[in-house]
Design a protein around this motif. Structure first.
Motif, mmCIF file in Angstrom:
data_model
loop_
_atom_site.group_PDB
_atom_site.id
_atom_site.type_symbol
_atom_site.label_atom_id
_atom_site.label_comp_id
_atom_site.label_asym_id
_atom_site.label_seq_id
_atom_site.Cartn_x
_atom_site.Cartn_y
_atom_site.Cartn_z
ATOM 1 N N PRO A 79 0.809 -1.224 0.000
ATOM 2 C CA PRO A 79 0.000 0.000 0.000
ATOM 3 C C PRO A 79 0.841 1.273 0.000
ATOM 4 O O PRO A 79 1.943 1.304 0.561
ATOM 5 N N THR A 80 0.300 2.307 -0.617
ATOM 6 C CA THR A 80 0.901 3.642 -0.584
ATOM 7 C C THR A 80 -0.164 4.643 -0.155
ATOM 8 O O THR A 80 -1.354 4.329 -0.098
ATOM 9 N N SER A 81 0.267 5.850 0.150
ATOM 10 C CA SER A 81 -0.645 6.848 0.694
ATOM 11 C C SER A 81 -0.220 8.241 0.260
ATOM 12 O O SER A 81 0.955 8.470 -0.052
ATOM 13 N N THR A 82 -1.170 9.158 0.249
ATOM 14 C CA THR A 82 -0.855 10.578 0.062
ATOM 15 C C THR A 82 -1.179 11.381 1.320
ATOM 16 O O THR A 82 -1.101 12.610 1.318
ATOM 17 N N GLU A 83 -1.513 10.692 2.402
ATOM 18 C CA GLU A 83 -1.837 11.363 3.654
ATOM 19 C C GLU A 83 -0.592 12.026 4.243
ATOM 20 O O GLU A 83 0.494 11.452 4.210
ATOM 21 N N PRO A 84 -0.718 13.223 4.804
ATOM 22 C CA PRO A 84 0.440 13.867 5.441
ATOM 23 C C PRO A 84 0.864 13.110 6.689
ATOM 24 O O PRO A 84 0.086 12.365 7.286
ATOM 25 N N CYS A 85 2.089 13.329 7.077
ATOM 26 C CA CYS A 85 2.628 12.682 8.274
ATOM 27 C C CYS A 85 2.016 13.305 9.525
ATOM 28 O O CYS A 85 1.785 14.515 9.569
ATOM 29 N N ALA A 86 1.750 12.466 10.530
ATOM 30 C CA ALA A 86 1.112 12.978 11.747
ATOM 31 C C ALA A 86 1.864 12.574 13.007
ATOM 32 O O ALA A 86 1.274 12.452 14.077
ATOM 33 N N TYR A 87 3.170 12.354 12.917
ATOM 34 C CA TYR A 87 3.933 12.001 14.117
ATOM 35 C C TYR A 87 4.006 13.203 15.052
ATOM 36 O O TYR A 87 4.290 14.321 14.621
#
Length: 289
Positions: free
Chosen positions: A141-149
C-alpha cells in the motif's frame, strides 16, 4: 553467511506488519540529483515526490534543507548537533521511538540519514531493504496522507569519529592500516566517465566499491551478505583497521559505510566533504587510470 548487525536492516514484510506501531517512525529520505553540463549535480528535494505517494504514515527527511549544514558552502554536510536534534524532534524521532528509513534510489539517501543518526548517538534506526522500489514492486500500500507524528525530544550524543576530514584522509593514505574507499562508479574511479567534481579520477591510492554495486538492479535490495563481504574484502576494507569512505558529497560513501557496519566493521568513517572539497584542493593527491 548472515549480517553481523542485522538490526540495522529491515525487510518490507517486517515493516508492513508494523505500520500501526505507535513507536515506529518511517521516514523517506529521497533527494533527486540532476547532472550539470559543467560537472556536479543540482540537488532537488524529494518532498514533492513523497507528497504524491509514499509508504503509509511516513514523514519526509529533507537532506537539502533541514538535514544539511546551512552554514557550509558544500552540499549535504552533517549539521550541528543542535540543528540535527531540532530537525529530528520535528519529525517525531526521539527517546522510545524506532526509525525506518527509505528512499527511491538504491538506499543511498536512507543510508546517509542512518549514518547521520548514528553519528548523533541514535542507534534505534534501520534502513528498509530495497526501499520504495521493492515496496512498490511487491504491490504494497501507498498513501498521500500527510505525516502525523507528534514532536519528540531528541538528545544528540555526537560521535565525531564517524566522520573524517581531509586531514584524516591524507594521514590515512600513508598508513597501511587504513583503507580509503571510493563509493563512486568504476568509471568515475578511473576518471573515464560519469559526473566529475573537478579533477577527474580518485584519491590516489584509494580502492573502489561502488555503492550501486551493493544492490540488486531490479529490486534495489542489498545483495547477500556473503557477496558483499567478498566485494569489500577484495578492496582491502575488511582487513583494514580503519576504513574511510568517500564519493562526491558523502552520500554514496554512507551506503558503503552502512554495509560495512552491517558486516561488522567497527572503525568506519565517512569523508563528509568528499570530492566536493578534495577534487578542488591540490593538496589532496588524485590519479586516473
Amino acid at each position: 553467511m548472515s549480517w553481523a548487525n542485522p538490526q540495522f536492516l529491515v525487510e518490507t514484510d517486517w515493516l508492513a506488519a508494523r505500520l500501526d506501531d505507535p513507536a515506529l517512525r518511517v521516514l523517506e529520505c529521497t533527494t533527486i540529483l540532476h547532472p550539470l553540463p559543467e560537472g556536479g549535480y543540482r540537488a532537488e528535494s524529494g518532498r514533492a515526490t513523497w507528497a504524491a505517494g509514499h509508504i503509509p504514515r511516513s514523514g519526509f527527511a529533507d537532506l537539502t534543507d533541514d538535514l544539511c549544514d546551512r552554514a557550509s558552502h558544500l552540499r549535504f554536510m552533517m549539521p550541528s548537533p543542535e540543528q540535527m536534534a531540532a530537525a529530528m524532534a520535528r519529525l517525531g524521532v526521539g527517546e522510545g521511538t524506532r526509525v525506518v528509513l527509505y528512499d527511491r534510489f538504491v538506499n543511498m539517501w536512507a543510508a546517509r540519514v542512518w549514518w547521520m543518526l548514528r553519528a548523533a548517538g541514535f542507534e534505534e534506526a534501520a534502513v528498509l531493504n530495497g526501499g520504495w522500489r521493492k515496496w512498490t514492486l511487491e504491490g504494497r500500500p501507498t498513501s498521500t496522507e500527510p505525516c502525523a507524528y507528534p514532536p519528540a525530544s531528541f538528545v544528540a550524543r555526537p560521535r565525531p569519529e564517524l566522520f573524517a576530514g581531509k586531514g584524516a584522509v591524507l594521514a590515512g593514505l600513508g598508513e597501511r592500516a587504513t583503507c580509503v574507499l571510493n563509493a563512486l562508479t568504476e568509471e568515475q574511479h578511473r576518471g573515464t566517465g560519469g559526473v566529475m567534481y573537478g579533477r577527474p579520477g580518485r584519491i590516489a591510492g584509494s580502492a573502489n566499491v561502488p555503492a550501486r554495486s551493493l544492490v540488486d538492479a531490479k529490486t534495489h535490495a542489498y545483495l547477500p551478505a556473503d557477496v558483499l563481504r567478498e566485494q569489500f574484502a577484495a578492496a582491502g576494507a575488511l582487513a583494514a583497521g580503519r576504513v574511510i569512505t568517500y564519493c562526491g558529497g558523502g552520500i554514496a560513501a554512507s551506503s558503503d559505510a552502512f554495509v560495512l557496519t552491517l558486516l561488522g566493521h567497527e572503525r568506519v568513517s565517512v569523508y563528509d566533504a568528499s570530492l566536493s572539497e578534495g577534487a578542488a584542493d591540490p593538496s589532496l593527491p588524485m590519479e586516473t587510470g
